[in-house]
Design an enzyme around this catalytic site. Structure first.
Site, PDB file in Angstrom:
ATOM      1  CG  ASP A 124       2.673   3.322   5.935  1.00 51.68           C
ATOM      2  OD1 ASP A 124       3.373   2.220   5.718  1.00 51.68           O
ATOM      3  OD2 ASP A 124       1.729   3.314   6.705  1.00 51.68           O
ATOM      4  CG  ASP A 130       6.082   5.065  -3.193  1.00 47.73           C
ATOM      5  OD1 ASP A 130       5.466   3.844  -3.811  1.00 47.73           O
ATOM      6  OD2 ASP A 130       6.604   4.741  -2.035  1.00 47.73           O
ATOM      7  CD  GLU A 153      -1.211   4.017  -0.834  1.00 52.51           C
ATOM      8  OE1 GLU A 153      -1.428   2.657  -0.402  1.00 52.51           O
ATOM      9  OE2 GLU A 153       0.053   4.263  -1.093  1.00 52.51           O
ATOM     10  CD  GLU A 154       2.425   7.368  -2.968  1.00 49.01           C
ATOM     11  OE1 GLU A 154       2.678   8.203  -2.188  1.00 49.01           O
ATOM     12  OE2 GLU A 154       2.644   6.132  -2.909  1.00 49.01           O
ATOM     13  CG  ASP A 172      -0.740   1.653  -4.236  1.00 53.82           C
ATOM     14  OD1 ASP A 172       0.282   2.317  -4.371  1.00 53.82           O
ATOM     15  OD2 ASP A 172      -0.602   0.846  -3.173  1.00 53.82           O
ATOM     16  CG  LEU A 174       6.001   1.273  -7.043  1.00 53.96           C
ATOM     17  CD1 LEU A 174       5.776   0.267  -7.989  1.00 53.96           C
ATOM     18  CD2 LEU A 174       7.248   2.124  -7.288  1.00 53.96           C
ATOM     19  CG  ASP A 175       0.854  -2.339  -2.637  1.00 57.13           C
ATOM     20  OD1 ASP A 175       0.369  -1.647  -1.838  1.00 57.13           O
ATOM     21  OD2 ASP A 175       1.061  -3.603  -2.486  1.00 57.13           O
ATOM     22  CD  GLU A 335      -2.985  -0.602  -0.736  1.00 53.58           C
ATOM     23  OE1 GLU A 335      -3.788  -0.346   0.367  1.00 53.58           O
ATOM     24  OE2 GLU A 335      -2.052  -0.558  -1.052  1.00 53.58           O
TER      25      GLU A 335
HETATM   26  O1  LIG Z   1       3.665  -4.603   7.333  1.00 48.30           O
HETATM   27  P1  LIG Z   1       2.117  -5.419   6.907  1.00 48.30           P
HETATM   28  O2  LIG Z   1       1.097  -5.579   7.839  1.00 48.30           O
HETATM   29  O3  LIG Z   1       2.972  -7.063   6.748  1.00 48.30           O
HETATM   30  O4  LIG Z   1       1.741  -5.021   5.698  1.00 48.30           O
HETATM   31  C1  LIG Z   1       2.548  -5.301   4.501  1.00 48.30           C
HETATM   32  C2  LIG Z   1       1.369  -4.478   3.247  1.00 48.30           C
HETATM   33  O5  LIG Z   1       1.794  -3.318   3.245  1.00 48.30           O
HETATM   34  C3  LIG Z   1       1.976  -3.155   1.763  1.00 48.30           C
HETATM   35  O6  LIG Z   1       3.325  -2.911   1.726  1.00 48.30           O
HETATM   36  C4  LIG Z   1       1.371  -1.751   1.278  1.00 48.30           C
HETATM   37  O7  LIG Z   1       1.841  -0.828   2.096  1.00 48.30           O
HETATM   38  P2  LIG Z   1       1.959   0.580   1.568  1.00 48.30           P
HETATM   39  O8  LIG Z   1       0.636   0.984   0.967  1.00 48.30           O
HETATM   40  O9  LIG Z   1       2.462   1.544   2.939  1.00 48.30           O
HETATM   41  O10 LIG Z   1       2.953   0.361   0.555  1.00 48.30           O
HETATM   42  C5  LIG Z   1       1.517  -4.156   1.114  1.00 48.30           C
HETATM   43  O11 LIG Z   1       2.120  -4.407  -0.370  1.00 48.30           O
HETATM   44  C6  LIG Z   1       1.792  -5.365   1.935  1.00 48.30           C
HETATM   45  O12 LIG Z   1       1.040  -6.257   1.784  1.00 48.30           O
END
Ligand SMILES: O=P(O)(O)OC[C@H]1O[C@](O)(COP(=O)(O)O)[C@@H](O)[C@@H]1O
Length: 398
Positions: A124, A130, A153-154, A172, A174-175, A335
């Protein structure tokens, strides 16, 4: 030869990076300049009925350009009949500008040469983009003159921007950024609240936090921008959910999906299936049932999982079904709340598996929770299995 990856100045350079596309002519002239605080009455439109979009549910006061198009700015600027006030129009103008810059960066061939000190091996941990996206959004919000505080989020804590900014922005930036190296879709998520004036006399840190911890049912607008084969900005102001697609030839976001209605039932479930053995009984049963076509909808469901929340949600909005992450991973403030507002405004539902997301009171800025978003009938069926929140969360490596 000097390696570009080792020079810090390149990262600095990217922060001020502007795509060199001078031949582009934006109808609203907002692509490559920083919008000023103009009144919306200055936005000119060429008017004609919105029949070209073939959308009977659109307000009759929505008007289109000669080519049948309506830009985001025109739609908000009283043309869409949704009555967005001038301050909010200016704020959204700055957000969409920031997202166009992020879209250009993500697609840039120079991404691979961005090098930043690593903050550990944590999956993460923020990626360079990001951090750059966060800077781009913060800078746009500051320039808008309309934001009191940004919670991202950052950042560990919210950033106080201006005492008299009327709005609070949660984001967030850049998700799904882990997807970038493979050019898999990513997205920006944002939510907008009013500044709580009754907190104005509190110390800055305190009012910054409390303003950012507002419950989702106080959102006045929220949206996401999907960076994919098309760049799509999907937004709600509390009267329907509308999607705009970036016209790269003009730099305008053009209304392409007015008043999106999520199908009441889809035939798709979206989840990281590799976690099956960590799921609780109820969730396993639900997935086993619908994939065999033994659920309330007598067809075998399909699985789709991009692992990019915005992309998985966007597909769900258009095709129906459920998009979920049953473990405590996604964030309520940045989110779950903004996306639940979008989904509800499209006729769907957002839940943590037990309660409606928008009714939850955040207690921590970076609070994580299970998230289930989707079609009303699919969500109802899924929740009827009761036990669907994944309690085991070993912090998966990939
Ligand atoms: O590893 P998992 O449980 O499939 O999670 C994936 C999810 O995590 C994310 O990447 C978000 O995580 P981050 O906030 O750490 O970027 C989502 O875009 C995605 O839906």
């Amino acid at each position: 030869m000097q390696s570009a990856t080792t020079t810090t100045p390149f990262y600095q350079l990217l922060l001020t990076f502007r795509p060199k596309l001078q031949t582009f002519q934006s109808k609203t002239q907002t692509l490559f300049y920083t919008p000023t605080m103009a009144s919306v009455s200055e936005f000119r439109t060429r008017v004609k009925p919105l029949s070209a979009l073939g959308n009977s549910s659109s307000s009759s006061s929505t008007v289109a350009n000669d080519d049948g198009s309506v830009t985001l700015m025109e739609y908000m600027g009283k043309r869409g009949g949704i009555g967005v006030n001038d301050d909010l129009v200016i704020l959204i103008d700055h957000i969409q500008y920031a997202c166009k810059r992020i879209a250009a960066l993500i697609a840039s061939p120079f991404n691979y040469t961005i090098d930043m000190p690593s903050s550990g091996s944590d999956r993460d941990a923020p990626k360079p983009l990001d951090i750059i996206s966060n800077e781009i959004i913060l800078s746009s919000l500051q320039k808008s003159g309309k934001v009191a505080v940004m919670a991202s989020e950052e950042n560990d804590t919210p950033t106080w921007i201006s005492d008299d900014g009327p709005y609070v922005v949660v984001t967030d930036p850049l998700d799904g950024s882990r997807n970038i190296d493979a050019s898999i879709p990513t997205g920006t998520i944002f939510g907008i609240y009013k500044r709580l004036e009754e907190l104005d006399d509190l110390p800055t840190e305190e009012k910054a936090l409390l303003n950012s911890l507002q419950s989702g049912n106080r959102l006045i607008a929220s949206g996401y921008v999907l960076y994919s084969s098309a760049t799509i900005l999907c937004i709600t102001f509390g009267s329907g959910t509308h999607a705009f697609t970036l016209d790269r030839s003009t730099g305008d976001f053009i209304l392409t999906n007015p008043s999106i209605k999520i199908p009441p039932r889809g035939q798709i479930y979206s989840v990281n299936d590799a976690r099956y053995f960590d799921w609780p009984e109820g969730l396993r049963k639900y997935i086993d049932t619908v994939r065999q076509g033994k659920g309330k909808y007598p067809k075998k469901y399909s699985a789709r999982y991009i692992c990019s929340l915005v992309a998985d949600l966007h597909r769900t909005l258009l095709y129906g079904g459920v998009a979920m992450n049953p473990r405590d991973h996604l964030r309520l403030v940045y989110e779950a709340n903004p996306l639940s507002f979008i989904v509800e405004q499209a006729g769907g539902r957002g839940s943590d598996g037990k309660s409606r997301i928008l009714s939850l009171q955040p207690v921590k800025l970076h609070q994580r929770l299970p998230l289930f978003l989707g079609s009303s009938e699919d969500m109802e069926e899924l929740e009827s299995y009761g036990d669907i929140q994944q309690k085991v969360n070993p912090g998966y490596e990939v």
